[in-house]
Design a protein around this motif. Structure first.
Motif, mmCIF file in Angstrom:
data_model
loop_
_atom_site.group_PDB
_atom_site.id
_atom_site.type_symbol
_atom_site.label_atom_id
_atom_site.label_comp_id
_atom_site.label_asym_id
_atom_site.label_seq_id
_atom_site.Cartn_x
_atom_site.Cartn_y
_atom_site.Cartn_z
ATOM 1 N N ASP A 21 -4.355 -1.186 15.322
ATOM 2 C CA ASP A 21 -4.921 -1.171 13.967
ATOM 3 C C ASP A 21 -5.146 0.242 13.422
ATOM 4 O O ASP A 21 -5.354 0.408 12.228
ATOM 5 N N GLY A 22 -5.075 1.248 14.283
ATOM 6 C CA GLY A 22 -5.239 2.627 13.803
ATOM 7 C C GLY A 22 -4.180 3.044 12.800
ATOM 8 O O GLY A 22 -4.383 3.991 12.037
ATOM 9 N N LEU A 23 -3.064 2.339 12.780
ATOM 10 C CA LEU A 23 -2.000 2.714 11.839
ATOM 11 C C LEU A 23 -1.810 1.707 10.714
ATOM 12 O O LEU A 23 -0.955 1.898 9.847
ATOM 13 N N GLU A 24 -2.606 0.640 10.715
ATOM 14 C CA GLU A 24 -2.325 -0.413 9.741
ATOM 15 C C GLU A 24 -2.547 0.032 8.290
ATOM 16 O O GLU A 24 -1.768 -0.321 7.408
ATOM 17 N N MET A 25 -3.592 0.832 8.075
ATOM 18 C CA MET A 25 -3.865 1.257 6.691
ATOM 19 C C MET A 25 -2.778 2.197 6.162
ATOM 20 O O MET A 25 -2.654 2.396 4.961
ATOM 21 N N HIS A 26 -2.011 2.783 7.064
ATOM 22 C CA HIS A 26 -0.990 3.751 6.666
ATOM 23 C C HIS A 26 0.396 3.130 6.544
ATOM 24 O O HIS A 26 1.331 3.790 6.090
ATOM 25 N N SER A 27 0.532 1.895 6.973
ATOM 26 C CA SER A 27 1.877 1.311 7.000
ATOM 27 C C SER A 27 1.942 -0.128 6.488
ATOM 28 O O SER A 27 3.028 -0.658 6.268
ATOM 29 N N PHE A 28 0.803 -0.757 6.326
ATOM 30 C CA PHE A 28 0.755 -2.126 5.799
ATOM 31 C C PHE A 28 -0.108 -2.129 4.534
ATOM 32 O O PHE A 28 -1.069 -1.370 4.440
ATOM 33 N N GLU A 29 0.228 -3.012 3.618
ATOM 34 C CA GLU A 29 -0.713 -3.279 2.522
ATOM 35 C C GLU A 29 -1.699 -4.294 3.078
ATOM 36 O O GLU A 29 -1.332 -5.437 3.374
ATOM 37 N N CYS A 30 -2.940 -3.868 3.267
ATOM 38 C CA CYS A 30 -3.906 -4.781 3.891
ATOM 39 C C CYS A 30 -5.229 -4.875 3.135
ATOM 40 O O CYS A 30 -6.109 -5.625 3.547
ATOM 41 N N SER A 31 -5.368 -4.150 2.049
ATOM 42 C CA SER A 31 -6.566 -4.321 1.229
ATOM 43 C C SER A 31 -6.200 -3.911 -0.197
ATOM 44 O O SER A 31 -6.336 -2.750 -0.560
ATOM 45 N N VAL A 32 -5.721 -4.886 -0.961
ATOM 46 C CA VAL A 32 -5.254 -4.574 -2.322
ATOM 47 C C VAL A 32 -5.917 -5.511 -3.333
ATOM 48 O O VAL A 32 -6.400 -6.587 -2.981
ATOM 49 N N TRP A 33 -5.907 -5.095 -4.568
ATOM 50 C CA TRP A 33 -6.609 -5.816 -5.635
ATOM 51 C C TRP A 33 -5.756 -6.974 -6.152
ATOM 52 O O TRP A 33 -4.578 -6.803 -6.447
ATOM 53 N N ASP A 34 -6.367 -8.148 -6.217
ATOM 54 C CA ASP A 34 -5.694 -9.318 -6.772
ATOM 55 C C ASP A 34 -6.179 -9.500 -8.214
ATOM 56 O O ASP A 34 -7.331 -9.870 -8.442
ATOM 57 N N GLU A 35 -5.282 -9.215 -9.168
ATOM 58 C CA GLU A 35 -5.653 -9.262 -10.596
ATOM 59 C C GLU A 35 -6.165 -10.650 -10.995
ATOM 60 O O GLU A 35 -7.155 -10.777 -11.717
ATOM 61 N N LYS A 36 -5.480 -11.676 -10.502
ATOM 62 C CA LYS A 36 -5.808 -13.035 -10.922
ATOM 63 C C LYS A 36 -7.176 -13.473 -10.384
ATOM 64 O O LYS A 36 -8.008 -13.990 -11.115
ATOM 65 N N GLU A 37 -7.375 -13.232 -9.091
ATOM 66 C CA GLU A 37 -8.630 -13.651 -8.455
ATOM 67 C C GLU A 37 -9.753 -12.635 -8.670
ATOM 68 O O GLU A 37 -10.911 -12.900 -8.346
ATOM 69 N N GLU A 38 -9.369 -11.462 -9.141
ATOM 70 C CA GLU A 38 -10.325 -10.369 -9.351
ATOM 71 C C GLU A 38 -11.115 -10.039 -8.089
ATOM 72 O O GLU A 38 -12.343 -9.973 -8.090
ATOM 73 N N LYS A 39 -10.402 -9.895 -7.008
ATOM 74 C CA LYS A 39 -11.024 -9.454 -5.764
ATOM 75 C C LYS A 39 -9.970 -8.826 -4.866
ATOM 76 O O LYS A 39 -8.769 -8.986 -5.096
ATOM 77 N N TYR A 40 -10.454 -8.128 -3.847
ATOM 78 C CA TYR A 40 -9.530 -7.533 -2.881
ATOM 79 C C TYR A 40 -9.079 -8.596 -1.878
ATOM 80 O O TYR A 40 -9.821 -9.537 -1.591
ATOM 81 N N TYR A 41 -7.866 -8.444 -1.381
ATOM 82 C CA TYR A 41 -7.403 -9.357 -0.341
ATOM 83 C C TYR A 41 -6.430 -8.634 0.571
ATOM 84 O O TYR A 41 -6.008 -7.503 0.286
ATOM 85 N N ASP A 42 -6.106 -9.287 1.680
ATOM 86 C CA ASP A 42 -5.208 -8.694 2.676
ATOM 87 C C ASP A 42 -3.867 -9.430 2.640
ATOM 88 O O ASP A 42 -3.743 -10.509 3.216
ATOM 89 N N PRO A 43 -2.864 -8.855 1.978
ATOM 90 C CA PRO A 43 -1.565 -9.548 1.938
ATOM 91 C C PRO A 43 -0.789 -9.442 3.256
ATOM 92 O O PRO A 43 0.236 -10.089 3.414
ATOM 93 N N ASN A 44 -1.281 -8.600 4.183
ATOM 94 C CA ASN A 44 -0.610 -8.425 5.487
ATOM 95 C C ASN A 44 0.875 -8.132 5.273
ATOM 96 O O ASN A 44 1.735 -8.757 5.878
ATOM 97 N N ARG A 45 1.143 -7.169 4.377
ATOM 98 C CA ARG A 45 2.533 -6.917 3.956
ATOM 99 C C ARG A 45 3.001 -5.561 4.485
ATOM 100 O O ARG A 45 2.440 -4.523 4.120
ATOM 101 N N PRO A 46 4.029 -5.573 5.364
ATOM 102 C CA PRO A 46 4.568 -4.278 5.813
ATOM 103 C C PRO A 46 5.068 -3.489 4.604
ATOM 104 O O PRO A 46 5.744 -4.057 3.732
ATOM 105 N N TYR A 47 4.710 -2.221 4.538
ATOM 106 C CA TYR A 47 5.044 -1.409 3.366
ATOM 107 C C TYR A 47 6.485 -0.887 3.519
ATOM 108 O O TYR A 47 6.782 -0.086 4.404
ATOM 109 N N GLN A 48 7.333 -1.384 2.628
ATOM 110 C CA GLN A 48 8.779 -1.077 2.759
ATOM 111 C C GLN A 48 9.044 0.421 2.695
ATOM 112 O O GLN A 48 9.920 0.930 3.384
ATOM 113 N N LYS A 49 8.255 1.114 1.831
ATOM 114 C CA LYS A 49 8.486 2.563 1.677
ATOM 115 C C LYS A 49 8.030 3.338 2.908
ATOM 116 O O LYS A 49 8.300 4.521 3.032
ATOM 117 N N PHE A 50 7.301 2.688 3.758
ATOM 118 C CA PHE A 50 6.976 3.304 5.047
ATOM 119 C C PHE A 50 8.090 2.982 6.044
ATOM 120 O O PHE A 50 8.661 3.876 6.673
#
Lengths: 288, 224
Positions: free
Chosen positions: A203-232
């Motif tokens: 988990d030491g590298l997750e914030m640098h390589s995964f989208e794991c805490s991003v804003w959800d416009e519709k729900e108006e809250k943060y969530y964890d999409p658990n999405r590997p960041y392609q640009k990484f």
């Protein structure tokens, strides 16, 4: 003369100390191992020792070493390396769960023999059995895993287990095995998609390589999409492929990888937690 | 960067939050040197957190003071977003009321984190006092409440005594996992250095049954 086993993957991995561990003289509590077997099958394992456990660095080392033996045995006994298809989900989950429980018992024995409490060796575990057909993965605790298909699309391998608190997770050593709901804690998956690349990380590298805490416009809250960041991941895998094509040795590539995990960019450099990442890229025509 | 090096872009992720509530005694007995040292310690603490890039993005500080009355003089906020207040001392010691306000603040802030999907760490409640609680303060009641809540891992509680603090009361209030500490002299600077380091440890290590915090010998001793 014996025919040299042809490698179909280039894999690189390392575990480096986080800034907080360096400052406070705490050993690196992450461990990893990877090994290619035959016909493009191989195993990658990452383990992250609990910060609150005194000997978790030894626990994570034990987990990757013995875990490698156990999962290699499964691959060999089931003759998967010569099979045309991956096992069914149920079969894999049962095998994975049984092996992880066995590993936990081995760790308990190790604790006893070395006069330690089992909890002092607490560690997570992530396993990816990679092959040209797809990936089998299993894990207990946090960390992230991902793979890309031939289109370069990255997808998660599993969902990290997080408790109420951001740094709260469960371990191989946690009291989860007697629980009727053990399946909540041991996640196993069969990915029936041909992989182009894969990754496992603490988990030491997750914030640098995964989208794991991003804003959800519709729900108006943060969530964890658990999405590997392609640009990484895409530039990293491209770099790995190019290094191999440029005939760099495995040691040279590992040296570059170690440097990247230590100081790849400011965020990675300043990461307080230990950092482990394994990356593998598929070479269908062989790596040499 | 040299050719043939690994390159990558990193994503923008929202940082986890760690709530730290300082429950500070500003009663009359703190007048003079004690309040001055405490104020200097707070300024030092701010500087230390600001110098730590990760902690400055994760740590939300809330300041509750108690004398004859209780006031939340700083709502939970990142270090860059507020000026550290200068405390003034005077009045009696409504210590339990201050703790009650802190417990309520932990609950409401955690609810806010949950509602907004923000990942967070186990909050810290740090109480610093140099005196005796007022006679009407229900020490037994709040200590039972703290025991249950700390057992349930709702927060970590650190009672710190200064000078003539009644350590029997602090012992009664404290949870067995974190016995009360006595500040050596008015060593607030070292204490806040420790606090800053502790926040770093908490926000950077995995949760377990035990909390391994940095050595406290630089500023205090366990009250016996």
């Amino acid at each position: 003369m014996a025919k040299k086993k042809q490698k179909l993957w280039v894999v690189v991995g390392d575990s480096v100390m986080g800034l907080n561990h360096v400052k406070n003289n705490i050993p690196c509590q992450d461990s990893h191992l990877y090994e290619e077997m035959e016909n493009g099958w191989g195993i990658a394992i990452v383990a992250d020792g609990a910060g609150s456990a005194d000997y978790s660095h030894q626990g994570s080392q034990f987990v990757v070493k013995e875990g490698m033996s156990l999962f290699k045995k499964i691959v060999t006994e089931n003759k998967w390396t010569t099979s045309k298809k991956l096992p069914e989900q149920d079969k894999w989950h049962k095998l994975a769960k049984t092996s992880l429980k066995q590993l936990r018992n081995m760790l308990a024995k190790e604790a006893k023999q070395t006069n330690k409490e089992l909890g002092q060796l607490a560690s997570t575990i992530m396993v990816a059995i990679f092959s040209p057909l797809g990936i089998l993965c299993t894990h207990i605790g946090d960390g992230r895993g991902g793979y890309s298909n031939s289109k370069g699309e990255w997808k998660p391998l599993f969902t990290p287990w997080k408790g109420e608190y951001a740094n709260e997770t469960i371990f191989l050593t946690s009291d989860i095995w007697a629980d009727k709901e053990v399946n909540k804690f041991v996640e196993s998956k069969v990915i029936n998609e041909k992989p182009f690349a894969f990754t496992l990380m603490s988990d030491g590298l997750e914030m640098h390589s995964f989208e794991c805490s991003v804003w959800d416009e519709k729900e108006e809250k943060y969530y964890d999409p658990n999405r590997p960041y392609q640009k990484f991941f895409n530039p990293v895998v491209n770099g790995l492929v190019q290094m191999k094509q440029n005939r760099m040795t495995d040691d040279e590539i590992k040296g570059k990888w170690n440097k990247f995990l230590r100081e790849g960019n400011e965020k990675i450099k300043n990461e307080p937690d230990d950092k482990t990442m394994i990356i593998g890229a598929y070479f269908p025509n062989g790596t040499s | 960067m040299a050719a043939n090096d690994f390159l990558a872009e990193t994503p923008e992720n929202f940082e986890q939050k760690c709530l730290c509530i300082l429950v500070l005694d500003v009663s009359g007995s703190m007048i003079g040197n004690p309040i001055q040292q405490l104020n200097e310690g707070l300024q030092r603490f701010k500087q230390q957190v600001m110098n730590d890039e990760i902690a400055s993005q994760r740590l939300e500080i809330c300041i509750i003071t108690f004398s004859g009355r209780v006031a939340c003089i700083q709502e939970p906020s990142l270090i860059h977003n507020f000026e550290m207040p200068t405390l003034k001392a005077g009045g009696s010691t409504a210590l339990v009321d201050g703790l009650r306000r802190a417990i309520l603040k932990v609950t409401t802030r955690k609810n806010w984190y949950k509602q907004t999907g923000q990942p967070y760490y186990r909050p810290f409640v740090i109480m610093i006092t140099d005196g005796e609680p007022d006679a009407d303060q229900d020490v037994k009641g709040v200590s039972q409440d703290i025991d249950i809540r700390v057992d349930n891992k709702e927060f970590l509680f650190f009672p710190i005594g200064v000078q003539d603090a009644n350590m029997d009361v602090l012992r009664q209030l404290s949870h067995r996992s974190t016995p009360p500490m006595m500040l050596r002299g008015l060593n607030f600077n070292e204490f806040f250095q420790w606090l800053s380091n502790s926040v770093s440890v908490i926000t950077k290590s995995k949760e377990g049954d035990k909390v391994n915090l940095p050595d406290t010998s630089g500023w205090g001793q366990i009250a016996i």
